[in-house]
Enzyme design. Sequence first.
Site: not given
Ligand code: IDC
Length: 332
Positions: A32, A63, A98, A137, A206, A240, A274, A279-281
């Site tokens: 993360h 990041y 990032h 991204e 995703y 990712e 990813w 974290k609660n996700e």
């Molecule tokens: C998300 C994390 C989340 C955090 C957020 C911050 O899962 O906990 O609060 O970023 O901006 C991406 C990104 C990746 C994201 C992830 C999920 O590369 O940084 O992480 N995601 O949203 N691209 C598509 C999805």
Amino acid sequence: MAGKLQVLKKSGVMTLCDETGNPIQLRGMSTHGLQWYPEIINNNAFAALSKDWGANVIRLAMYVGENGYATNPSVKEKVIEGIKLARANDMYVIVDWHVHFPGDPNAKIYGGAMDFFKEISTMFPNDANIIYELANEPNGADPGVTNDRAGWEKVKSYAEPIIKMLRERGNENLVIVGSPNWTQRPDLAADNPIQDENTIYSVHFYSGSHKTSPSSSDRNNVMSNVRYALEHGVAVFASEWGTSEADGNNGPYLEEADEWLSFFNENNISWVNWSLTTKNETSGAFTPHEQGKTKLDPGKDQVWGPKELSVSGEYVRARIKGTKYEPIDRSL
Ligand code: IDC
């Protein structure tokens, strides 16, 4: 470790290969945000991923915005430590710059990219373990890049001088470059590729948000864009992806993930999930602190027990290992 990675043409398609020229598929996990979950950088965790999960790659998500490197440069120390641990545990390691918010890799906040990659590559010259991911991204978040040819052109003109710098200094590493719309447009890169033989283009998806497609002509479909890229002479790397929806939550959508992973296996596309977080996700690989008290350091046995893993973590571990996915009973 299979030595220097190279992109070679195999049966007409640009394919990631090992040092001897045989196709290789990397499979592993992404951290993360290292500014939020630095505890994952520990030897027990890396050993667990390498040995218990069978991962041959780990991605270090550094990041730049969102309280990352631009304002908190000490996060770089975690990247350096992570590179050393990955080497010690026989894994390739992706150094991920990032780019997330804002979306244009040329934005002021990302101004440190050239120096950062120069510094890391000077510290680890031409190191076959290291893969450089120059822009996670690119996206439209202000200042952003548009989801079209012009948007890709901006990403390309950001990446080219960094690649040139790396090559001039003798670094032959694999380089990963993202694309507009949160790295869903490798097709745009295929239409106007960077002139470099060891550059590969990322795709991010995703499984709860991005549907699969058998066609290569639907420019609104992420898988279709991958098919187009492969058909038009560039190699693709899924640096990712998540089992959730694009915001990291809901699901997990495992059947949809299976469809994507079958596609990757058929096309020898490497992938990184990813993410390594408590974290609660949904996309997080571990049960959240509050419920399971899982630690990002699994301890001396170098194994996270099944109950320390989330549904996503348990599923992805099986897919990395290539074993049957047999979910534990979580009602107990
Ligand atoms: C998300 C994390 C989340 C955090 C957020 C911050 O899962 O906990 O609060 O970023 O901006 C991406 C990104 C990746 C994201 C992830 C999920 O590369 O940084 O992480 N995601 O949203 N691209 C598509 C999805």
